[in-house]
Design a protein around this motif. Sequence first.
Motif, PDB file in Angstrom:
ATOM      1  N   PHE A   1      47.549  20.566  19.936  1.00 49.99           N
ATOM      2  CA  PHE A   1      47.243  21.204  21.207  1.00 49.99           C
ATOM      3  C   PHE A   1      47.336  22.717  21.006  1.00 49.99           C
ATOM      4  O   PHE A   1      48.324  23.194  20.452  1.00 49.99           O
ATOM      5  CB  PHE A   1      48.250  20.782  22.278  1.00 49.99           C
ATOM      6  N   ALA A   2      46.329  23.446  21.451  1.00 53.69           N
ATOM      7  CA  ALA A   2      46.332  24.908  21.288  1.00 53.69           C
ATOM      8  C   ALA A   2      46.002  25.570  22.624  1.00 53.69           C
ATOM      9  O   ALA A   2      44.989  25.249  23.250  1.00 53.69           O
ATOM     10  CB  ALA A   2      45.336  25.333  20.216  1.00 53.69           C
ATOM     11  N   ALA A   3      46.862  26.486  23.016  1.00 55.29           N
ATOM     12  CA  ALA A   3      46.661  27.231  24.262  1.00 55.29           C
ATOM     13  C   ALA A   3      45.964  28.546  23.953  1.00 55.29           C
ATOM     14  O   ALA A   3      46.129  29.110  22.870  1.00 55.29           O
ATOM     15  CB  ALA A   3      48.016  27.521  24.908  1.00 55.29           C
ATOM     16  N   ASN A   4      45.187  29.032  24.919  1.00 51.08           N
ATOM     17  CA  ASN A   4      44.673  30.396  24.822  1.00 51.08           C
ATOM     18  C   ASN A   4      45.859  31.329  25.012  1.00 51.08           C
ATOM     19  O   ASN A   4      46.624  31.163  25.962  1.00 51.08           O
ATOM     20  CB  ASN A   4      43.643  30.671  25.922  1.00 51.08           C
TER      21      ASN A   4
ATOM     22  N   ILE B   1      49.358  35.838  30.024  1.00 59.46           N
ATOM     23  CA  ILE B   1      49.799  35.766  28.629  1.00 59.46           C
ATOM     24  C   ILE B   1      50.623  34.489  28.441  1.00 59.46           C
ATOM     25  O   ILE B   1      51.605  34.264  29.165  1.00 59.46           O
ATOM     26  CB  ILE B   1      50.644  37.009  28.252  1.00 59.46           C
ATOM     27  N   PHE B   2      50.215  33.682  27.465  1.00 63.77           N
ATOM     28  CA  PHE B   2      50.935  32.438  27.187  1.00 63.77           C
ATOM     29  C   PHE B   2      52.367  32.758  26.778  1.00 63.77           C
ATOM     30  O   PHE B   2      52.613  33.636  25.951  1.00 63.77           O
ATOM     31  CB  PHE B   2      50.229  31.665  26.060  1.00 63.77           C
TER      32      PHE B   2
ATOM     33  N   PRO C   1      57.686  28.406  22.263  1.00 67.26           N
ATOM     34  CA  PRO C   1      56.757  29.514  22.485  1.00 67.26           C
ATOM     35  C   PRO C   1      55.491  29.503  21.616  1.00 67.26           C
ATOM     36  O   PRO C   1      54.605  30.330  21.824  1.00 67.26           O
ATOM     37  CB  PRO C   1      57.614  30.737  22.151  1.00 67.26           C
ATOM     38  N   GLU C   2      55.379  28.598  20.654  1.00 66.25           N
ATOM     39  CA  GLU C   2      54.225  28.598  19.766  1.00 66.25           C
ATOM     40  C   GLU C   2      52.980  28.175  20.543  1.00 66.25           C
ATOM     41  O   GLU C   2      52.989  27.137  21.190  1.00 66.25           O
ATOM     42  CB  GLU C   2      54.422  27.642  18.583  1.00 66.25           C
ATOM     43  N   PRO C   3      51.865  28.938  20.459  1.00 69.65           N
ATOM     44  CA  PRO C   3      50.664  28.559  21.206  1.00 69.65           C
ATOM     45  C   PRO C   3      49.971  27.311  20.657  1.00 69.65           C
ATOM     46  O   PRO C   3      49.192  26.671  21.359  1.00 69.65           O
ATOM     47  CB  PRO C   3      49.757  29.782  21.102  1.00 69.65           C
ATOM     48  N   THR C   4      50.249  26.929  19.405  1.00 70.99           N
ATOM     49  CA  THR C   4      49.671  25.724  18.815  1.00 70.99           C
ATOM     50  C   THR C   4      50.799  24.749  18.496  1.00 70.99           C
ATOM     51  O   THR C   4      51.782  25.120  17.851  1.00 70.99           O
ATOM     52  CB  THR C   4      48.870  26.060  17.546  1.00 70.99           C
TER      53      THR C   4
ATOM     54  N   TYR D   1      41.249  26.374  33.520  1.00 71.49           N
ATOM     55  CA  TYR D   1      41.498  27.097  32.280  1.00 71.49           C
ATOM     56  C   TYR D   1      41.102  26.161  31.154  1.00 71.49           C
ATOM     57  O   TYR D   1      40.754  25.005  31.400  1.00 71.49           O
ATOM     58  CB  TYR D   1      42.976  27.507  32.177  1.00 71.49           C
ATOM     59  N   THR D   2      41.134  26.629  29.922  1.00 71.31           N
ATOM     60  CA  THR D   2      40.757  25.754  28.812  1.00 71.31           C
ATOM     61  C   THR D   2      41.941  25.536  27.881  1.00 71.31           C
ATOM     62  O   THR D   2      42.837  26.371  27.773  1.00 71.31           O
ATOM     63  CB  THR D   2      39.579  26.344  28.003  1.00 71.31           C
TER      64      THR D   2
END
Length: 186
Positions: free
Chosen positions: A112-115, A127-128, A138-141, A87-88
């Motif tokens: 750090f940022a998740a898709n 789903i992240f 829970p924040e994706p970034t 994954y990226t």
Amino acid sequence: AGVYAITNHMRGSDLGFASPLIYSGSRSAAYGSVIRDVNTGSNGYYQGGQNYDLVTGWGSPDAELFAASLSGQLRKVDITSSISGSYTINVDGRWYTAPRTLWFASGTAHTFAANTTVSGPPSVRYIFTSWSGLSTGPEPTKSLQIVQNGSLTLLYKTQYLVSVFGGSQPFSDWFDEGSTPTISSQ
């Protein structure tokens, strides 16, 4: 000389003769991040090659990571995920394929940022939901100051696409793994 001065500053003392540290660093797990191995080219007599060669030596150092390595302030972060396979993840604006290990100078801040949505096999997506390890929530970034070795895990939930065809109104929607969709026909 500049990297040497940075290293002395990070250590708070004189590094002294650096060659033994440089050579031992070439055998460390961080070598590929601290030193960019230049393995192509020639000086007319010798060819560049993997690891140490007579054309480029050990390669081109990342000054910050090299100084952190020589001063004992290099930190390792293992990036993992609840998704199997690759994954990226975006770190400081650069995309990396993971799982992977990244190296940072201690005390430096990174983003750090998740898709938020990752495609899976047909009719499956992830789903992240949150981070675990060096940071949670829970924040994706996430902005994170790296002060210790550790792991950062991206947690995802699995969703399945449910489609119903026939009748006057075809239906298609995503449902969480383990949920029970209710579908009625009229």
